[in-house]
Write an enzyme that holds these catalytic residues in place. Structure first.
Site, PDB file in Angstrom:
ATOM      1  N   ASN A 116     -10.080  -3.043   2.090  1.00  0.00           N
ATOM      2  CA  ASN A 116      -9.717  -3.043   0.675  1.00  0.00           C
ATOM      3  C   ASN A 116     -10.976  -2.811  -0.162  1.00  0.00           C
ATOM      4  O   ASN A 116     -12.075  -2.674   0.377  1.00  0.00           O
ATOM      5  CB  ASN A 116      -9.071  -4.377   0.279  1.00  0.00           C
ATOM      6  CG  ASN A 116      -7.655  -4.527   0.792  1.00  0.00           C
ATOM      7  OD1 ASN A 116      -6.906  -3.560   0.867  1.00  0.00           O
ATOM      8  ND2 ASN A 116      -7.275  -5.748   1.145  1.00  0.00           N
ATOM      9  N   HIS A 160       0.826  -1.221   0.000  1.00  0.00           N
ATOM     10  CA  HIS A 160       0.000   0.000   0.000  1.00  0.00           C
ATOM     11  C   HIS A 160       0.859   1.270   0.000  1.00  0.00           C
ATOM     12  O   HIS A 160       0.502   2.276   0.610  1.00  0.00           O
ATOM     13  CB  HIS A 160      -0.944   0.026   1.213  1.00  0.00           C
ATOM     14  CG  HIS A 160      -1.912  -1.110   1.266  1.00  0.00           C
ATOM     15  ND1 HIS A 160      -3.144  -1.069   0.647  1.00  0.00           N
ATOM     16  CD2 HIS A 160      -1.830  -2.334   1.855  1.00  0.00           C
ATOM     17  CE1 HIS A 160      -3.775  -2.214   0.865  1.00  0.00           C
ATOM     18  NE2 HIS A 160      -2.997  -2.999   1.586  1.00  0.00           N
TER      19      HIS A 160
END
EC number: 1.11.1.6
Length: 486
Positions: free
Chosen positions: A127, A54
Site C-alpha cells: 500500500n 482494491h
C-alpha cells in the site's frame, strides 16, 4: 493488407453485423441466428467479479534495477548483482471504492508489484502507507463491511465506518495517516509505497533476517486538499489513471527508490514493540533505511482488461531467498489473496499472460477450468514415481522458525495496549498547518456520524496527544470535556 474481416469466435466470417435474422421484416427474432446468440451470450458474461477491495486500479510495466549489494542478506536472484534488471508489473488502486469510484477520493492506495524473476514471480503486495487498521485478519471482513455500502440503503456510511474504526484503537495510526494531507495523493506517481508487512530474507548460509520493504517516490510527494480533490472529481473520475498513462506515453517515466529495513531475529526477540504488528512501524532511528535499487515504470498495457483487470497478486508468491514472518495479517493474506483470485479469475489464473512466470515452471497442478497450456501432456500425475518427474528440492528448505507458547485465542490487547504512542509521534512530527488540515479533514470525513462516535474518536486522539484530541474536538464543534468522559 491484414485481413480484419469480422468473424465469429470459431473463425466463421460474419455476413451481416447490422441486422438480426427475423421471420419477415417485422417478424420475431430467430433463435437460429448464430451471430446474434453468440454476441449476446458473450456480452452477458463480459464482467468478471470485481475485487472485494482494491477494485479500481491502474497498471504499468517497468524495470527494477539493483543499485546496491545486499547479497549478504538474501540469496534471491533478483538481488544477485548490482546493475541487474528485472521486468515487473505494478498495479495501483484505491481500496474502499468500487470499479467506478473516483481516483482522487480520500483513501489508502494499493501499490502491488509483480517481479518476473528467473526463479519465479515475486509478488510484493503493498500500500502507500507503512501500517494498516488491523493486526488480526479475523477482523478484515468486518473492515470491508464497515467501509463499503450500508446493507439497508446501499450508501456509504460515515457512521458505520467511524464506529468500527473508533472501537479498534489500534486503527488510530492508520486513521491518522488517512486523514492527514497524505490521505489524497495528487497522483500515483507522487506517493510512496510500502510492503507494510514484515518479511524475511534468507542468505546463502540459510540465515534468516527480518525485512520491511519501502519505495520512495523520486517525483516528490504531492497531495490534494479535500477542496482540490472535489474539483478534480467533478471533471475527471480517472485523474490518477490518466496521469500515470499520459506520463508514460510522453516518456516521463516515474521512478521509486527501493529500500529496506532489517532486523535480526535476536533484535526482534528483545525489541520494545512487536515487530510483526502491522499497526506499528519500525523506527528509522533504530532500523535505518538501506538503498537497494530503482523501480521505473516505462510501458503502458495494450489492453486494460487483459493486463490490469486480470492481473492477480498474491503475497504467497515468493522466490528463494525471501520468506514470510509471524505477522498475523500477512499470514491471513497468504490464504485470502490466492483464494480471492481463484474465485475471481479461476483456478488457472497463473496462465493469464500478465500473471504467467517468465521462467519454466512445473507445478503439478492439472486440469481445472480454462486449462490452455497443454496440461503437462503425458507426464505422470503422481509423486513419488519411478520416472524422475515432480521431484522436490530438499536443499531449498528454510531454517526452522522458533515459535513460543500454547495454541489459544489470545487477546493481544491484554499484553499490548500501546495503541497511541506511534500515532502521537506522527502527530507531533506534523507542522502546525498539517495538524490543522488533519483536524479539518477528520471533521469532514466523520460527517453525520453519531455524537458518541465522534466523542470516542476524540478520546482516542487525546490519548495519542492532548493537542490532537483538542484540535479534532474543535473542528467537530463538540465539547472536549464531555467527549473525554468515558
Amino acid at each position: 493488407m491484414e485481413n480484419k474481416k469480422l468473424t465469429a469466435a470459431n473463425g466463421r466470417p460474419i455476413a451481416d453485423n447490422q441486422n438480426s435474422q427475423t421471420a419477415g421484416p417485422r417478424g420475431p427474432i430467430m433463435l437460429q441466428d448464430p451471430w446474434l446468440i453468440e454476441k449476446l451470450a458473450h456480452f452477458d458474461r463480459e464482467v468478471i467479479p470485481e475485487r472485494r477491495m482494491h477494485a479500481k486500479g491502474s497498471g504499468a510495466y517497468g524495470t527494477f534495477t539493483v543499485t546496491h549489494d545486499i547479497t549478504k542478506y538474501t540469496r534471491a536472484a533478483i538481488f544477485s548483482q548490482v546493475g541487474k534488471q528485472t521486468e515487473c508489473f505494478v498495479r495501483f488502486s484505491t481500496v474502499a471504492g468500487e470499479r467506478g469510484a473516483a481516483d482522487a477520493e480520500r483513501d489508502i492506495r494499493g501499490f502491488a508489484m509483480k517481479f518476473y524473476t528467473e526463479e519465479g514471480n515475486w509478488d510484493l503486495v503493498g500500500n502507500n502507507t507503512p501500517v494498516f487498521f488491523l493486526r488480526d485478519p479475523l477482523k478484515f471482513p468486518d473492515l470491508n463491511h464497515a467501509v463499503k455500502r450500508d446493507p439497508r440503503n446501499n450508501m456509504r456510511s460515515a457512521n458505520n465506518n467511524w464506529d468500527f474504526w473508533t472501537l479498534l484503537p489500534e486503527a488510530l495510526h492508520q486513521v491518522t495517516i488517512t486523514m492527514s494531507p497524505r490521505g489524497i495523493p495528487a497522483s500515483y506517481r507522487h506517493m510512496h509505497g510500502f510492503g507494510s508487512h514484515t518479511y524475511s530474507f534468507l542468505n546463502a548460509e540459510n540465515k534468516r533476517i527480518w525485512v520491511k520493504f519501502h519505495l520512495k517516490t523520486m517525483q516528490g510527494i504531492k497531495n490534494l486538499t479535500d477542496q482540490e480533490a472535489e474539483a478534480i472529481i467533478a471533471k475527471d473520475r480517472e485523474s490518477h489513471q490518466r496521469d500515470l498513462y499520459e506520463s508514460i506515453e510522453r516518456g516521463d517515466f516515474p521512478k521509486w527508490k527501493f529500500q529496506i529495513q532489517l532486523m535480526t531475529e535476536e533484535e526482534a526477540d528483545n525489541y520494545r514493540i512487536n515487530p510483526f504488528d502491522l499497526t506499528k512501524v519500525w523506527p528509522h532511528k533504530d532500523f535505518p533505511l538501506q538503498d537497494v535499487g530503482i523501480l521505473e515504470l516505462n510501458r503502458n498495457p495494450e489492453n486494460y482488461f487483459a493486463e490490469v483487470e486480470q492481473s492477480a497478486f498474491n503475497p504467497m508468491n515468493i522466490v528463494e531467498g525471501i520468506g514470510f514472518s509471524p505477522d498475523k495479517m500477512l499470514q491471513g493474506r497468504l490464504f485470502s489473496y490466492g483464494d480471492a483470485q481463484r474465485y475471481r479469475l479461476g483456478v488457472n489464473s497463473e496462465q493469464i499472460p500478465v500473471n504467467k512466470p517468465r521462467c519454466p515452471f512445473h507445478a503439478f497442478h492439472r486440469d481445472g477450468a480454462m486449462r490452455v497450456d497443454g496440461n503437462y501432456g503425458s507426464a505422470k500425475g503422481y509423486e513419488p514415481n519411478s520416472y524422475g518427474e515432480w521431484q522436490d528440492s530438499p536443499e531449498k528448505k528454510e531454517p526452522p522458525l522458533k515459535v513460543h507458547g500454547d495454541v489459544f485465542n489470545y487477546n493481544e490487547r491484554e499484553y499490548d495496549d500501546d495503541y497511541y504512542s506511534q500515532p502521537g509521534d506522527l502527530f507531533r512530527l506534523m507542522p502546525a498547518d498539517e495538524q490543522q488540515l488533519l483536524f479539518e479533514n477528520t471533521a469532514r470525513a466523520m460527517g453525520d456520524a453519531e455524537l458518541f462516535i465522534k466523542q470516542r474518536h476524540v478520546r482516542n486522539c487525546y490519548k495519542a496527544d492532548p493537542a490532537y484530541g483538542t484540535g479534532v474536538a474543535q473542528a467537530l464543534g463538540i465539547d472536549l470535556e464531555e467527549a473525554l468522559k468515558e
